[in-house]
Write a protein that holds these residues in place. Structure first.
Motif, PDB file in Angstrom:
ATOM      1  N   UNK A   1       0.846  -1.145   0.468  1.00  0.00           N
ATOM      2  CA  UNK A   1      -0.182   0.461  -0.055  1.00  0.00           C
ATOM      3  C   UNK A   1       0.846   1.020   0.356  1.00  0.00           C
ATOM      4  N   UNK A   2       2.093   1.468   0.766  1.00  0.00           N
ATOM      5  CA  UNK A   2       2.632   2.591   1.043  1.00  0.00           C
ATOM      6  C   UNK A   2       3.608   2.753  -0.615  1.00  0.00           C
ATOM      7  N   UNK A   3       3.981   1.622  -1.358  1.00  0.00           N
ATOM      8  CA  UNK A   3       4.433   1.624  -2.287  1.00  0.00           C
ATOM      9  C   UNK A   3       3.236   2.929  -3.312  1.00  0.00           C
ATOM     10  N   UNK A   4       2.234   2.052  -3.483  1.00  0.00           N
ATOM     11  CA  UNK A   4       1.375   2.482  -4.506  1.00  0.00           C
ATOM     12  C   UNK A   4       0.638   4.008  -4.372  1.00  0.00           C
ATOM     13  N   UNK A   5       0.673   3.823  -3.034  1.00  0.00           N
ATOM     14  CA  UNK A   5       0.269   5.022  -2.615  1.00  0.00           C
ATOM     15  C   UNK A   5       1.265   6.469  -2.809  1.00  0.00           C
ATOM     16  N   UNK A   6       2.533   6.622  -3.065  1.00  0.00           N
ATOM     17  CA  UNK A   6       3.607   7.510  -3.445  1.00  0.00           C
ATOM     18  C   UNK A   6       3.896   7.484  -4.789  1.00  0.00           C
ATOM     19  N   UNK A   7       3.493   6.266  -5.335  1.00  0.00           N
ATOM     20  CA  UNK A   7       3.331   6.139  -7.336  1.00  0.00           C
ATOM     21  C   UNK A   7       5.185   5.142  -7.097  1.00  0.00           C
ATOM     22  N   UNK A   8       5.852   4.698  -5.978  1.00  0.00           N
ATOM     23  CA  UNK A   8       6.940   3.428  -6.537  1.00  0.00           C
ATOM     24  C   UNK A   8       7.177   2.551  -7.335  1.00  0.00           C
ATOM     25  N   UNK A   9       7.926   2.673  -8.109  1.00  0.00           N
ATOM     26  CA  UNK A   9       7.422   1.337  -9.474  1.00  0.00           C
ATOM     27  C   UNK A   9       9.135   0.580  -9.027  1.00  0.00           C
ATOM     28  N   UNK A  10       8.489  -0.742  -8.228  1.00  0.00           N
ATOM     29  CA  UNK A  10       9.841  -1.612  -8.034  1.00  0.00           C
ATOM     30  C   UNK A  10      10.753  -1.812  -8.576  1.00  0.00           C
TER      31      UNK A  10
END
Length: 336
Positions: free
Chosen positions: A231-240
């Motif tokens: 959820x954190x990654x999606x919220x900030x828009x971080x690409x894995x």
């Protein structure tokens, strides 16, 4: 003209902090409230006013700085491992109060902006779909009150953190050094967030803790660590790492992130549980009642954020700022 002069203050000139005059209550660029109302929420809640409201202040502003607050060692270790391996994050670690104070003296955030490590310069390095970005910079510290003052109204902090039950606390050693012994005797988290380390705690201190959790942090919990990190990654828009960050690659990118997160945290120990009917539990609960309430608030916040903490691309679309919206506007303009 007389009324204008009154509103602008006696000097009639703009304040050095960017405020028009000093006759009326106002907030300066450092986030501090100045005025005749000492009990204003802007005063009582400072320095947390330098953190964004993670729900209301969407979409995520590119000038905001991701801040990972870690009060517990086990959470710090696991989350930093995910950030560096799964998202190739650039971590700025401020583990001691001295580290934070040095960062303030060096104007850390302004320096990072000037280097295009945060802000629009970092986003524009690579045009990904709807404001997503690779290799994000994240400031991390256990000292939430001190670290909050690193941020400003130009570059707010945007916070994520993990919360755990008081019986399962794993307090960061540098927090133990900083706080007086009596602060750790009961309701540690309430005392830390309210900055009241001695004496009796009341609704005011509990209210400050609740406000921090519900308003200024994306909440993670130990039993839902993988879901929280995703959820954190999606919220900030971080690409894995290994992801593409395009509209078409969303499902693939999500799969990469989930797989990496699961692999990193697979050996992280789970929560401990206590017999709530035991005499020991009754004594413990009486001494830590406020922290137990904060934990329940964190869990309810996690559930509420299923709907309110959404992926950055969707935030942009709902705000009318999505890449597809811009293309549609251009096409409509050409047709006219």
């Amino acid at each position: 003209r007389e009324s204008v002069a009154f509103l602008r203050g006696s000097s009639g000139a703009d304040d050095a902090n960017g405020v028009i005059g000093d006759a009326l209550p106002h907030v300066t660029n450092d986030g501090k409230f100045h005025g005749r109302y000492p009990n204003s929420l802007l005063t009582l809640f400072y320095p947390y006013t330098l953190f964004r409201d993670v729900v209301l202040d969407q979409p995520v502003d590119p000038n905001d700085v991701p801040f990972f607050w870690h009060a517990h060692v086990s959470d710090e270790t696991a989350v930093k491992a995910v950030l560096t391996k799964c998202y190739e994050a650039d971590l700025v670690e401020l583990n001691t109060v001295e580290d934070v104070e040095k960062a303030k003296r060096l104007n850390l955030v302004s320096t990072l902006v000037s280097q295009d490590r945060v802000g629009m310069g970092a986003i524009n390095k690579e045009k990904l779909h709807n404001g997503q970005r690779r290799k994000p910079l994240v400031i991390a510290s256990p000292h939430i009150r001190e670290a909050a003052e690193l941020f400003s109204q130009d570059n707010f902090g945007r916070t994520f953190s993990f919360y755990r039950h008081p019986i399962d606390y794993d307090v960061h050693p540098n927090l133990k050094k900083k706080l007086p012994p009596e602060a750790g005797a009961n309701n540690f988290l309430t005392r830390l967030l309210s900055d009241v380390h001695k004496g009796t705690l009341g609704y005011k201190e509990l209210g400050i803790g609740k406000q921090v959790i519900r308003q200024t942090t994306i909440a993670g919990t130990r039993d839902l660590m993988a879901e929280s990190l995703f959820r954190f990654g999606k919220y900030y828009g971080w690409v894995p790492a290994g992801g593409e960050g395009t509209k078409e690659s969303e499902l693939k990118d999500d799969s990469i992130a989930i797989s990496c997160i699961d692999d990193v945290i697979k050996d992280v120990p789970g929560e401990r549980y206590a017999d709530h009917n035991s005499p020991e539990w009754q004594v413990f609960y009486k001494a830590n009642k406020l922290d137990c309430q904060l934990y329940e608030i964190a869990r309810s916040t996690w559930r509420a954020q299923i709907q309110t903490i959404i992926a950055l691309p969707l935030q942009k679309v709902r705000a009318g700022e999505g890449d597809d919206d811009e293309k549609e506007d251009e096409e409509e303009g050409e047709e006219e």
